[in-house]
Design a protein around this motif. Structure first.
Motif, PDB file in Angstrom:
ATOM      1  N   ASP A  92       5.773  25.891 -28.021  1.00 21.44           N
ATOM      2  CA  ASP A  92       4.676  25.732 -28.998  1.00 21.44           C
ATOM      3  C   ASP A  92       3.398  25.274 -28.319  1.00 21.44           C
ATOM      4  O   ASP A  92       2.322  25.812 -28.542  1.00 21.44           O
ATOM      5  CB  ASP A  92       5.030  24.635 -30.028  1.00 21.44           C
ATOM      6  N   THR A 128      14.534  31.767 -26.676  1.00 22.79           N
ATOM      7  CA  THR A 128      13.353  31.583 -27.525  1.00 22.79           C
ATOM      8  C   THR A 128      12.080  31.913 -26.751  1.00 22.79           C
ATOM      9  O   THR A 128      11.156  32.526 -27.291  1.00 22.79           O
ATOM     10  CB  THR A 128      13.257  30.114 -27.996  1.00 22.79           C
ATOM     11  N   ARG A 134       9.396  34.615 -28.152  1.00 30.84           N
ATOM     12  CA  ARG A 134       8.029  34.209 -28.504  1.00 30.84           C
ATOM     13  C   ARG A 134       6.995  34.985 -27.687  1.00 30.84           C
ATOM     14  O   ARG A 134       5.922  35.323 -28.185  1.00 30.84           O
ATOM     15  CB  ARG A 134       7.873  32.705 -28.286  1.00 30.84           C
ATOM     16  N   ARG A 191      11.573  24.224 -27.491  1.00 31.91           N
ATOM     17  CA  ARG A 191      10.692  24.813 -28.529  1.00 31.91           C
ATOM     18  C   ARG A 191       9.335  24.117 -28.555  1.00 31.91           C
ATOM     19  O   ARG A 191       8.307  24.748 -28.731  1.00 31.91           O
ATOM     20  CB  ARG A 191      11.326  24.680 -29.910  1.00 31.91           C
TER      21      ARG A 191
END
Ligand code: SAH
Ligand code: SF4
Length: 336
Positions: free
Chosen positions: A6, A29, A33, A2
Motif C-alpha cells: 500500500d 499480493t 497489485r 500488504r
C-alpha cells in the motif's frame, strides 16, 4: 506485506529495509497489485518492439557476456544496412512500429554509418520509432545519432554499486562513465532506458535496492530487468542463474514505484522459464520484444547460453491467451 505494498503504491518509496523485505517476499499480493497497476493505465495493451541484433562483434570484455571480445568461440557477424532494412520490412508487415537496433560495441560501424542507417529507417517508416542499444558512446556521437532521428536509447547501468560494477567489468570500464552516458541521453532528449540483471555474480539484495533508488533518481522512461544467465565461454560460466521469483518481484516493485514505466518482459526471462514472457506481463511488464534478427545469424547472438526468443508470428496468440492484446503503435512513454 500488504501495508508495505500500500505504502509503495501511494508514496512510491520505502526504506531500504522495507525494499529488501518486499524483494524477498513470496506473497503473490505484490504480483497481483502490480498487474492491477499496469491494467489501470494500459488496460490489456502490450507494446511490441522489434529487436534487430545487427552485430555481435564487441570491443568490450564484460565478464558476464558471451559477446565479450575474449570469447574466441563466438561466430562473429555483421549486418549490412540493406539487411537491417529487410528486417524492418518484415517487422512492419507484422505490425511492429518500434525497431531496436542492438549490438556489441563495434567500431566497424562509424558514427556516419550508424546515422545513415537510422536516417534510412526513419525515412522509410515515418510511423516508427528507432531505439538504439549500442553500449557507451560519447556525447557527440549520441548527439549525431539523435539528430539522425533516433528516438530512444537503452543502456543498462548493470549495477549501482561501484565495487560490484568492478566485479562485473574489466578495468577501464566504470560505473561513473556508464552514468555519465545515461545522463547524456537525457540531456539529448532521448527516451532513456536503464536496467540491470538480477542475480549477477556478487549481487546482494542491497545492490538491488541501490538500483531501485538509482532508477528513482534517474527517472527513465524504460527499465530492462532480467535474470543473469551464465554463458559457458565467459569467466562466469560456473555461476548460478538469477532467481525467477526475485526477477518477478523486482518487476512488480518497479511497476508500483513508477506506474507509467515501459517495462519489458525480457528475452532472458523468457529463457529461464518457458512461460517467462507471460509471467513477466502478469506481474506488471507491458512490453515484449519479438526477435527480428535474420534466422541465419541469430543463433550467433548469444549473450548467454540457451537463449530463447519471442517469435513475432506467435506473439498475438500468446498475448491473447493471457487476456492481453498487442498494440500496433510506436508506444511512446506517456507521462502521467
Ligand atoms: N552492447 C550493448 C548491448 C548488448 S548487451 C550493451 O552492453 O549495452 C545488452 C544487455 O544484455 C546488457 O546490458 C546485459 O544486461 C545483458 N546481458 C549480457 N550478458 C548477459 C547474461 N549473461 N545474462 C543476462 N543478461 C545479459
Ligand atoms: Fe559488449 Fe554489451 Fe556484451 Fe559488454 S554486455 S561485452 S558491451 S555486448
Amino acid at each position: 506485506m500488504r501495508e508495505l505494498i500500500d505504502r509503495l503504491e501511494h508514496e512510491k518509496i520505502l526504506s531500504r529495509e522495507e525494499f529488501r523485505a518486499l524483494l524477498a517476499c513470496d506473497d503473490d499480493t505484490l504480483h497481483r497489485r502490480a498487474r492491477a497497476a499496469r491494467e489501470q493505465i494500459f488496460g490489456n495493451r502490450i507494446y511490441l518492439r522489434g529487436l534487430i541484433e545487427f552485430t555481435n562483434h564487441c570491443k568490450n570484455d564484460c565478464y558476464y557476456c558471451g559477446l565479450r571480445r575474449g570469447n574466441r568461440n563466438a561466430q562473429r557477424y555483421r549486418l549490412a544496412k540493406e539487411q537491417i532494412l529487410w528486417c524492418c520490412v518484415e517487422g512492419h508487415r507484422l505490425g511492429l512500429r518500434t525497431f531496436v537496433l542492438q549490438g556489441g560495441e563495434d567500431p566497424y560501424y562509424t558514427d556516419d554509418m550508424l546515422a545513415d542507417i537510422v536516417r534510412c529507417v526513419k525515412a522509410e517508416y515515418a510511423d516508427c520509432a528507432v531505439t538504439l542499444s549500442l553500449g557507451e558512446r560519447s556525447y557527440d556521437s549520441l548527439k549525431l545519432l539523435r539528430q539522425a532521428g533516433a528516438d530512444r536509447y537503452l543502456l543498462r547501468q548493470e549495477t549501482s554499486n561501484p565495487t560490484h560494477y568492478a566485479m562485473l567489468h574489466p578495468p577501464g570500464m566504470s560505473l561513473s562513465a556508464r552514468r555519465k552516458c545515461l545522463w547524456d541521453l537525457k540531456k539529448l532528449g532521448y527516451q532513456a532506458g536503464c536496467g540491470f540483471m538480477v542475480g549477477s555474480p556478487g549481487q546482494t539484495l542491497d545492490h538491488i535496492v541501490d538500483d531501485l533508488l538509482f532508477i528513482r533518481e534517474f527517472d527513465p522512461e524504460m527499465v530492462g530487468v532480467g535474470p543473469f544467465i551464465p554463458h559457458s565461454s565467459t569467466p562466469f560460466a560456473g555461476e548460478k542463474q538469477g532467481d525467477l521469483r526475485l526477477v518477478l518481484n523486482t518487476i512488480a516493485i518497479l511497476r508500483l514505484m513508477k506506474p507509467s514505466l515501459l517495462l519489458p518482459a525480457t528475452t532472458a526471462l523468457g529463457t529461464i522459464n518457458e512461460t517467462g514472457y507471460e509471467l513477466g506481463i502478469l506481474v506488471g511488464a507491458n512490453v515484449v520484444m519479438p526477435n527480428m534478427t535474420p534466422a541465419n545469424v541469430r543463433e550467433n547472438y548469444l549473450l548467454y547460453d540457451n537463449k530463447n526468443r519471442m517469435d513475432a508470428r506467435v506473439i498475438n496468440q500468446r498475448l491473447r491467451a493471457i487476456g492481453c492484446e498487442a498494440v500496433i503503435s510506436r508506444g511512446d512513454y506517456i507521462e502521467l
